[in-house]
Design a protein around this motif. Structure first.
Motif, PDB file in Angstrom:
ATOM      1  N   HIS A 182       0.832  -1.199   0.000  1.00  0.00           N
ATOM      2  CA  HIS A 182       0.000   0.000   0.000  1.00  0.00           C
ATOM      3  C   HIS A 182       0.874   1.259   0.000  1.00  0.00           C
ATOM      4  O   HIS A 182       0.564   2.239  -0.705  1.00  0.00           O
ATOM      5  CB  HIS A 182      -0.918   0.010   1.219  1.00  0.00           C
ATOM      6  N   GLU A 183       1.956   1.229   0.790  1.00  0.00           N
ATOM      7  CA  GLU A 183       2.872   2.363   0.803  1.00  0.00           C
ATOM      8  C   GLU A 183       3.455   2.602  -0.590  1.00  0.00           C
ATOM      9  O   GLU A 183       3.505   3.737  -1.076  1.00  0.00           O
ATOM     10  CB  GLU A 183       3.999   2.132   1.807  1.00  0.00           C
ATOM     11  N   LEU A 184       3.896   1.531  -1.240  1.00  0.00           N
ATOM     12  CA  LEU A 184       4.482   1.656  -2.571  1.00  0.00           C
ATOM     13  C   LEU A 184       3.474   2.221  -3.560  1.00  0.00           C
ATOM     14  O   LEU A 184       3.789   3.127  -4.348  1.00  0.00           O
ATOM     15  CB  LEU A 184       4.982   0.287  -3.046  1.00  0.00           C
ATOM     16  N   ASN A 185       2.246   1.714  -3.523  1.00  0.00           N
ATOM     17  CA  ASN A 185       1.209   2.192  -4.433  1.00  0.00           C
ATOM     18  C   ASN A 185       0.918   3.678  -4.204  1.00  0.00           C
ATOM     19  O   ASN A 185       0.751   4.450  -5.156  1.00  0.00           O
ATOM     20  CB  ASN A 185      -0.056   1.365  -4.236  1.00  0.00           C
ATOM     21  N   ALA A 186       0.879   4.075  -2.932  1.00  0.00           N
ATOM     22  CA  ALA A 186       0.625   5.476  -2.607  1.00  0.00           C
ATOM     23  C   ALA A 186       1.753   6.373  -3.111  1.00  0.00           C
ATOM     24  O   ALA A 186       1.511   7.463  -3.656  1.00  0.00           O
ATOM     25  CB  ALA A 186       0.448   5.641  -1.099  1.00  0.00           C
ATOM     26  N   LEU A 187       3.002   5.934  -2.943  1.00  0.00           N
ATOM     27  CA  LEU A 187       4.134   6.720  -3.408  1.00  0.00           C
ATOM     28  C   LEU A 187       4.122   6.876  -4.917  1.00  0.00           C
ATOM     29  O   LEU A 187       4.412   7.953  -5.451  1.00  0.00           O
ATOM     30  CB  LEU A 187       5.443   6.060  -2.955  1.00  0.00           C
ATOM     31  N   LEU A 188       3.786   5.796  -5.613  1.00  0.00           N
ATOM     32  CA  LEU A 188       3.744   5.842  -7.075  1.00  0.00           C
ATOM     33  C   LEU A 188       2.667   6.802  -7.570  1.00  0.00           C
ATOM     34  O   LEU A 188       2.776   7.375  -8.658  1.00  0.00           O
ATOM     35  CB  LEU A 188       3.522   4.446  -7.646  1.00  0.00           C
TER      36      LEU A 188
END
Length: 215
Positions: free
Chosen positions: A144-150
């Protein structure tokens, strides 16, 4: 695990992707025994790289591997399932002396997940404080963190990171290293001894990473 040596060369996004893969791999290895399908998948691609990073060696797939697979299945049952004495992979059992299944830690993990606001449901076969459930929740938070950063959503990424810090501190850090020590002492096969060592080292690396991100 040589994660410290390899991590500096990776971008932050790549580090998160790598961590997602490592959590997924450990979850799979503690969930059930290695079978022929896993052995075939492990012979190439990202899974092969993750196993190498963890110093986990598997034979090449083939019909001659069946005795090895049978031995691994027997060892997995001996360690984690029974019958007879085994190492229950549950926080409620391992975190405190004389702990029992579905204890206060189970309730605490369930409550944490519910209050996190994430649409995460643990496998119906397992209590939420089963090791695989806790690893899967961390995997979910990292993804979820990665998706949010992207997507450029820094606020959502920060929320996910904060939840990782708190969940790891309150739960995985309180019992996983001790559990791994027990697995190492009880295991007969080198694979499961190495899995215990790798997971314990990964726990220490994650503790350091999450402490650093909190500064």
């Amino acid at each position: 695990m040589d994660a410290k040596a390899s991590t500096p060369a990776l971008s932050y996004y790549q580090q998160i992707e790598s961590l997602v893969g490592l959590y997924r791999l450990l979850r799979r290895l503690f969930d059930r025994e290695i079978d022929a399908d896993f052995l075939a998948q492990a012979d190439n691609g990202d899974l092969k790289d993750a196993l190498a990073l963890c110093n986990l060696k598997l034979p090449h797939p083939g019909s001659e591997c069946q005795p090895w697979l049978d031995q691994m299945a027997t060892e997995f049952a001996y360690l984690f399932i029974g019958p007879g004495a085994h190492l229950s992979p549950h926080e409620s059992v391992q975190a405190v002396a004389g702990g029992l299944l579905n204890g206060p830690q189970t309730v605490a993990v369930r409550r944490f997940i519910l209050l996190s606001g994430f649409d995460f449901k643990t496998d119906n076969r397992r209590y939420p404080d089963h090791l695989c459930s806790e690893l899967e929740f961390m995997e979910c938070l990292l993804a979820h963190e990665l998706n949010a950063l992207l997507k450029g959503n820094q606020e959502e990424a920060a929320k996910s990171q904060m939840l990782q810090q708190e969940f790891f501190r309150l739960h995985l850090s309180t019992w996983l290293k001790k559990f791994c020590d027990k697995v190492y002492a009880r295991a007969n096969l080198d694979f499961y001894k190495q899995l215990a060592l790798t997971t314990a080292e990964f726990t220490a690396i994650e503790s350091e990473r999450l402490a650093m991100s909190n500064r």
